[in-house]
Scaffold this motif. Structure first.
Motif, PDB file in Angstrom:
ATOM      1  N   TYR A  76      -5.254   5.458  -1.861  1.00  0.00           N
ATOM      2  CA  TYR A  76      -5.947   4.242  -2.526  1.00  0.00           C
ATOM      3  C   TYR A  76      -5.157   3.806  -3.683  1.00  0.00           C
ATOM      4  O   TYR A  76      -5.435   3.950  -4.856  1.00  0.00           O
ATOM      5  CB  TYR A  76      -7.355   4.565  -2.608  1.00  0.00           C
ATOM      6  CG  TYR A  76      -8.090   3.165  -3.098  1.00  0.00           C
ATOM      7  CD1 TYR A  76      -7.610   1.998  -2.674  1.00  0.00           C
ATOM      8  CD2 TYR A  76      -9.465   3.114  -3.480  1.00  0.00           C
ATOM      9  CE1 TYR A  76      -8.146   0.918  -2.785  1.00  0.00           C
ATOM     10  CE2 TYR A  76     -10.179   2.076  -3.492  1.00  0.00           C
ATOM     11  CZ  TYR A  76      -9.555   0.832  -3.547  1.00  0.00           C
ATOM     12  OH  TYR A  76     -10.241  -0.410  -3.431  1.00  0.00           O
TER      13      TYR A  76
ATOM     14  N   ARG B 275       0.909  -1.095  -0.022  1.00  0.00           N
ATOM     15  CA  ARG B 275      -0.006   0.054   0.235  1.00  0.00           C
ATOM     16  C   ARG B 275       0.837   1.223  -0.044  1.00  0.00           C
ATOM     17  O   ARG B 275       1.814   1.364   0.803  1.00  0.00           O
ATOM     18  CB  ARG B 275      -0.814   0.065   1.331  1.00  0.00           C
ATOM     19  CG  ARG B 275      -1.662   1.211   1.535  1.00  0.00           C
ATOM     20  CD  ARG B 275      -2.871   1.416   0.497  1.00  0.00           C
ATOM     21  NE  ARG B 275      -3.783   0.243   0.526  1.00  0.00           N
ATOM     22  CZ  ARG B 275      -4.389  -0.108  -0.498  1.00  0.00           C
ATOM     23  NH1 ARG B 275      -4.162   0.217  -1.752  1.00  0.00           N
ATOM     24  NH2 ARG B 275      -5.764  -0.979  -0.512  1.00  0.00           N
TER      25      ARG B 275
ATOM     26  N   ASN C 149      -1.151   1.227  -4.832  1.00  0.00           N
ATOM     27  CA  ASN C 149      -0.633   0.288  -4.288  1.00  0.00           C
ATOM     28  C   ASN C 149       0.715   0.344  -5.554  1.00  0.00           C
ATOM     29  O   ASN C 149       0.715   0.713  -6.578  1.00  0.00           O
ATOM     30  CB  ASN C 149      -0.935  -1.496  -4.327  1.00  0.00           C
ATOM     31  CG  ASN C 149      -1.182  -1.943  -5.736  1.00  0.00           C
ATOM     32  OD1 ASN C 149      -0.235  -2.177  -6.387  1.00  0.00           O
ATOM     33  ND2 ASN C 149      -2.778  -2.017  -6.009  1.00  0.00           N
TER      34      ASN C 149
HETATM   35  O1  LIG Z   1      -6.448  -1.722  -3.050  1.00  0.00           O
HETATM   36  C1  LIG Z   1      -5.621  -1.759  -3.912  1.00  0.00           C
HETATM   37  O2  LIG Z   1      -4.689  -1.234  -3.930  1.00  0.00           O
HETATM   38  C2  LIG Z   1      -6.103  -2.688  -5.229  1.00  0.00           C
HETATM   39  C3  LIG Z   1      -5.744  -3.984  -4.983  1.00  0.00           C
HETATM   40  C4  LIG Z   1      -4.863  -4.710  -5.804  1.00  0.00           C
HETATM   41  C5  LIG Z   1      -5.099  -6.153  -5.165  1.00  0.00           C
HETATM   42  C6  LIG Z   1      -5.788  -6.013  -4.097  1.00  0.00           C
HETATM   43  O3  LIG Z   1      -6.205  -7.009  -3.387  1.00  0.00           O
HETATM   44  O4  LIG Z   1      -6.434  -4.710  -4.237  1.00  0.00           O
END
Ligand SMILES: O=C(O)CC1=CCC(=O)O1
Length: 96
Positions: free
Chosen positions: A50, A45, A52
């Protein structure tokens, strides 16, 4: 082949909460399967966003494209891809 991938997620405010929750759960299930298979090597993260940063280990650019476009959240993400190659000063053997 290793790829650094940044995904910025932008779900529409008008999306019903239940639909968003289902999409996120489906995304999580697929992401965890791909991690167990060794294709999705890192998933981090970006603090306060929001979004990654991920490292994928795939056989080809086509495989990466197929994988990314199959993600349930794909229609709601902006994705940046950087192909990676070994740095000559790296002390790692590539198995990080
Ligand atoms: O929440 C995110 O960054 C999007 C995502 C990628 C894999 C996951 O489980 O969420």
């Amino acid at each position: 082949m290793l790829f650094h991938v940044r995904m910025n997620v932008n779900l529409p405010a008008s999306m019903p909460l239940e639909e968003a929750a289902t999409l996120k759960q489906t995304e999580k299930d697929l992401a965890q399967r791909l991690q167990r298979e060794g294709k999705w090597r890192h998933l981090w993260r970006i603090a306060g966003q929001y979004a990654n940063v991920s490292i994928f280990d795939v056989d080809s650019v086509d495989e990466l494209h197929t994988l990314l476009t199959s993600l349930p959240l794909f229609p709601y993400m902006h994705i940046d891809v950087m192909p990676l190659c070994r740095h000559p000063s790296s002390v790692r053997d590539g198995d990080f």
